[in-house]
Design a protein around this motif. Structure first.
Motif, short mmCIF file in Angstrom:
data_model
loop_
_atom_site.label_atom_id
_atom_site.label_comp_id
_atom_site.label_asym_id
_atom_site.label_seq_id
_atom_site.Cartn_x
_atom_site.Cartn_y
_atom_site.Cartn_z
N VAL A 1 0.85 -1.19 0.00
CA VAL A 1 0.00 0.00 0.00
C VAL A 1 0.88 1.24 0.00
O VAL A 1 1.91 1.29 0.67
N GLY A 2 0.48 2.25 -0.76
CA GLY A 2 1.22 3.50 -0.78
C GLY A 2 0.48 4.57 -1.55
O GLY A 2 -0.63 4.35 -2.05
N TYR A 3 1.09 5.70 -1.64
CA TYR A 3 0.50 6.79 -2.42
C TYR A 3 0.83 6.59 -3.89
O TYR A 3 1.95 6.24 -4.23
N PRO A 4 -0.15 6.81 -4.76
CA PRO A 4 0.12 6.64 -6.19
C PRO A 4 1.06 7.73 -6.70
O PRO A 4 1.14 8.82 -6.14
N GLN A 5 1.76 7.40 -7.77
CA GLN A 5 2.67 8.36 -8.40
C GLN A 5 1.86 9.53 -8.94
O GLN A 5 0.78 9.35 -9.50
N GLU A 6 2.38 10.72 -8.76
CA GLU A 6 1.72 11.92 -9.29
C GLU A 6 1.56 11.77 -10.79
O GLU A 6 2.52 11.51 -11.52
N GLY A 7 0.34 11.91 -11.27
CA GLY A 7 0.06 11.82 -12.70
C GLY A 7 0.00 10.39 -13.22
O GLY A 7 -0.19 10.18 -14.42
N GLY A 8 0.15 9.41 -12.34
CA GLY A 8 0.08 8.01 -12.76
C GLY A 8 -1.33 7.66 -13.24
O GLY A 8 -2.32 8.19 -12.75
N GLN A 9 -1.40 6.77 -14.21
CA GLN A 9 -2.69 6.37 -14.76
C GLN A 9 -2.80 4.85 -14.82
O GLN A 9 -1.81 4.16 -15.09
N VAL A 10 -3.99 4.38 -14.61
CA VAL A 10 -4.28 2.96 -14.77
C VAL A 10 -4.63 2.73 -16.23
O VAL A 10 -5.40 3.50 -16.81
N PRO A 11 -4.09 1.68 -16.84
CA PRO A 11 -4.43 1.42 -18.24
C PRO A 11 -5.94 1.22 -18.42
O PRO A 11 -6.60 0.68 -17.54
N GLY A 12 -6.44 1.65 -19.56
CA GLY A 12 -7.87 1.46 -19.84
C GLY A 12 -8.17 -0.01 -20.06
O GLY A 12 -7.57 -0.65 -20.92
#
Length: 89
Positions: free
Chosen positions: A64-75
């Protein structure tokens, strides 16, 4: 173990752990955190690393952690109901 040292049989442990983990992941997501589950096999190495008794059975690793700034999950597109189910009348 009971008070006499006898092993107590618990049913549906993995099912309960899976449901609880799903609820935890949802809560983490709603709190703005990202998570990743990992279920390596075999898992018993965790008993030694975490200094846990042999009677305990690890189920998964949840990172568990903070997501990367601007990170996106693939569609990811879900299949339609018609693609996965057949209903007979």
């Amino acid at each position: 173990m009971d008070e006499q040292g006898n092993k107590i049989k618990h049913y549906y442990v993995r099912d309960s752990v899976g449901i609880a983990t799903g609820l935890l992941i949802t809560a983490l997501h709603n709190a703005g955190l990202a998570s990743l589950t990992h279920t390596p096999g075999p898992m018993r190495f965790l008993n030694q690393i975490l200094d846990r008794p042999k009677k305990e059975t690890p189920t998964m690793i949840l990172v568990v952690g903070y997501p990367q700034e601007g990170g996106q999950v693939p569609g990811i597109e879900k299949k339609t109901l018609e693609e996965i189910a057949v209903f007979k009348q």
